[in-house]
Design a protein around this motif. Structure first.
Motif, PDB file in Angstrom:
ATOM      1  N   SER A 112     114.159  25.587  42.856  1.00  0.00           N
ATOM      2  CA  SER A 112     113.233  24.474  43.070  1.00  0.00           C
ATOM      3  C   SER A 112     111.929  24.958  43.681  1.00  0.00           C
ATOM      4  O   SER A 112     111.873  26.002  44.338  1.00  0.00           O
ATOM      5  N   TYR A 113     110.888  24.168  43.452  1.00  0.00           N
ATOM      6  CA  TYR A 113     109.594  24.390  44.104  1.00  0.00           C
ATOM      7  C   TYR A 113     109.342  23.225  45.044  1.00  0.00           C
ATOM      8  O   TYR A 113     109.395  22.058  44.643  1.00  0.00           O
ATOM      9  N   SER A 114     109.061  23.539  46.302  1.00  0.00           N
ATOM     10  CA  SER A 114     108.683  22.534  47.293  1.00  0.00           C
ATOM     11  C   SER A 114     107.337  22.904  47.883  1.00  0.00           C
ATOM     12  O   SER A 114     107.061  24.078  48.164  1.00  0.00           O
ATOM     13  N   PHE A 115     106.490  21.905  48.068  1.00  0.00           N
ATOM     14  CA  PHE A 115     105.173  22.118  48.647  1.00  0.00           C
ATOM     15  C   PHE A 115     105.289  21.949  50.155  1.00  0.00           C
ATOM     16  O   PHE A 115     105.745  20.909  50.635  1.00  0.00           O
ATOM     17  N   ALA A 116     104.867  22.948  50.911  1.00  0.00           N
ATOM     18  CA  ALA A 116     104.993  22.910  52.368  1.00  0.00           C
ATOM     19  C   ALA A 116     103.826  22.145  52.987  1.00  0.00           C
ATOM     20  O   ALA A 116     103.173  22.615  53.916  1.00  0.00           O
ATOM     21  N   GLU A 117     103.575  20.957  52.458  1.00  0.00           N
ATOM     22  CA  GLU A 117     102.511  20.088  52.962  1.00  0.00           C
ATOM     23  C   GLU A 117     103.165  19.059  53.876  1.00  0.00           C
ATOM     24  O   GLU A 117     103.818  18.123  53.418  1.00  0.00           O
ATOM     25  N   ASN A 118     103.004  19.277  55.189  1.00  0.00           N
ATOM     26  CA  ASN A 118     103.747  18.441  56.134  1.00  0.00           C
ATOM     27  C   ASN A 118     102.969  17.204  56.605  1.00  0.00           C
ATOM     28  O   ASN A 118     103.515  16.371  57.332  1.00  0.00           O
ATOM     29  N   TYR A 119     101.714  17.045  56.194  1.00  0.00           N
ATOM     30  CA  TYR A 119     100.940  15.922  56.716  1.00  0.00           C
ATOM     31  C   TYR A 119     101.494  14.546  56.330  1.00  0.00           C
ATOM     32  O   TYR A 119     101.419  13.612  57.136  1.00  0.00           O
ATOM     33  N   LEU A 311     110.027  18.741  57.386  1.00  0.00           N
ATOM     34  CA  LEU A 311     109.745  19.531  56.189  1.00  0.00           C
ATOM     35  C   LEU A 311     110.837  20.565  55.951  1.00  0.00           C
ATOM     36  O   LEU A 311     111.371  20.692  54.834  1.00  0.00           O
ATOM     37  N   LEU A 312     111.193  21.324  56.987  1.00  0.00           N
ATOM     38  CA  LEU A 312     112.187  22.390  56.829  1.00  0.00           C
ATOM     39  C   LEU A 312     113.592  21.830  56.644  1.00  0.00           C
ATOM     40  O   LEU A 312     114.392  22.385  55.888  1.00  0.00           O
ATOM     41  N   GLN A 313     113.898  20.721  57.308  1.00  0.00           N
ATOM     42  CA  GLN A 313     115.191  20.082  57.074  1.00  0.00           C
ATOM     43  C   GLN A 313     115.289  19.604  55.624  1.00  0.00           C
ATOM     44  O   GLN A 313     116.340  19.732  54.979  1.00  0.00           O
ATOM     45  N   GLY A 314     114.187  19.038  55.117  1.00  0.00           N
ATOM     46  CA  GLY A 314     114.174  18.583  53.731  1.00  0.00           C
ATOM     47  C   GLY A 314     114.321  19.726  52.751  1.00  0.00           C
ATOM     48  O   GLY A 314     115.024  19.601  51.731  1.00  0.00           O
ATOM     49  N   TRP A 315     113.652  20.855  53.051  1.00  0.00           N
ATOM     50  CA  TRP A 315     113.762  22.013  52.152  1.00  0.00           C
ATOM     51  C   TRP A 315     115.186  22.548  52.142  1.00  0.00           C
ATOM     52  O   TRP A 315     115.732  22.865  51.077  1.00  0.00           O
ATOM     53  N   ARG A 316     115.808  22.626  53.328  1.00  0.00           N
ATOM     54  CA  ARG A 316     117.196  23.109  53.378  1.00  0.00           C
ATOM     55  C   ARG A 316     118.108  22.193  52.563  1.00  0.00           C
ATOM     56  O   ARG A 316     118.997  22.681  51.839  1.00  0.00           O
TER      57      ARG A 316
END
Length: 364
Positions: A112-119, A311-316
């Motif tokens: 998967s590709y996730s964008f690390a845009e946390n705003y 963001l990191l919880q969602g990516w995990r």
């Protein structure tokens, strides 16, 4: 979950939070020997390299890409091709061709590709989204958003005046995702066209080229018909709340993140005019809403770090449970292309320029 991190400026910050959240940082990469050595001192169980290609065969589940702002897509595509999940920080692509290639690579990959845009995940922006989704504001017609830093002229020149640094070589419109991503998330819209304006012009009296690059205003027509006005760069009056301010004008109400110092900057002000209230109500209604605390192991997370934690919880969850990315590849490319198209508008006298449609609603 074993990950690698490429780029150890912001990447090291993300690596620290990954460890805190129980994600194993197995490998790190940076071309700067001092940065690499410093990271390895903090992460003694990780391996280190100056060549990101060595991470391709390292048996990683995922990789955080925090390398130069305008150099993410080639690395993302290489890792996706190897079935490694990608969390890509800052711009998704440098131009339309690269953006479409990235979309194709992400959609063809087993990873998967996730964008690390946390705003979009900031506390005040989550409150806004709840109100929008509940229908409190009605139809959104105008959105405004700022991402501003109040640097001194000397500090600004040091940051963007070096053409050898990525900040010195990117267009002044390029770093727009901290406003565009919340705008798109709050409205559920796609960008249609953009006009870009320099806040200061190089031909003005006493204004040099660096000042003209310092700040820009983007006017973006959205697919819903709404208009977004965003400001980026270096201007005095930096907002608290992680340099961000957002306002939404709907058909039934107005909402904005609070312009105030300290903890109030994470709150949202709502205003409903008298005509929208029950008969007999006395005048407009205003309230200030405070976001509930985000807890980690029973302890409130610092407000400025909540978005990174989510963001990191969602990516995990995406990597380990197969959940959809919080911000997937197509919205990431769309937000990044606003900056690309904005640069063209800026160079062509601020004329409106269409934004390529990467929504997937029509054939790419």
């Amino acid at each position: 979950m074993r990950i690698g991190v490429v780029g150890l400026g912001m990447g090291l910050h993300l690596a620290r939070w990954c460890r805190t959240l129980g994600i194993e940082v197995a490998a790190v990469c940076d071309r700067d020997p001092a940065r690499l050595a410093g990271a390895l001192a903090e992460l003694p169980d990780a391996t280190g390299t100056a060549d990101w290609r060595e991470l391709l065969g390292a048996g990683l589940d995922g990789v955080v890409l925090a390398n130069d702002f305008d150099a993410h897509a080639p690395l993302a595509m290489a890792f996706l091709d190897r079935g490694v999940h990608v969390l890509s920080e800052t711009a998704a692509c440098a131009d339309e061709t690269e953006g479409r290639r990235l979309i194709a690579a992400a959609e063809a990959s087993s990873a998967s590709y996730s964008f690390a845009e946390n705003y979009p995940l900031l506390p005040q922006h989550r409150l806004l989204r709840q109100a929008v989704e509940a229908g409190e504001l009605g139809r959104i017609s105008l959105v405004e958003a700022d991402y501003l830093h109040a640097l001194s002229p000397a500090a600004m020149a040091e940051l963007i005046g070096d053409p050898g640094h990525w900040r010195g070589r990117i267009a002044p419109t390029a770093y727009c995702t901290h406003t565009l991503s919340p705008v798109l998330a709050l409205t559920g819209a796609w960008p249609v066209a953009v006009s870009a304006f320099p806040v200061d012009a190089p031909w003005g009296e006493g204004v040099d080229e660096l000042a003209a690059r310092a700040a820009v205003l983007l006017v973006v027509r959205l697919s819903t018909g709404a208009l977004a006005v965003t400001r980026h760069g270096f201007l005095q009056g930096e907002p608290d709340g992680h340099w961000s301010w957002v306002s939404l004008r709907g058909s039934r109400a107005f909402a904005e993140t609070v312009r105030a110092p300290g903890d109030r900057a994470w709150s949202v002000r709502f205003r409903r005019e008298a005509w929208t209230r029950p008969a007999g109500s006395d005048g407009p209604a205003e309230e200030e809403r405070v976001p509930p605390p985000l807890l980690w192991d029973g302890t409130p997370v610092d407000r400025a770090r909540e978005a990174t934690v989510l963001l990191l919880q969602g990516w995990r969850a995406t990597v380990t449970e197969g959940r959809p990315p919080l911000l997937p590849v197509r919205p990431a490319v769309a937000a990044s292309l606003v900056g690309v198209v904005g640069a063209r508008s800026l160079a062509e006298g601020s004329r409106p320029v269409p934004v390529p449609d990467v929504s997937g609603r029509t054939s790419d």
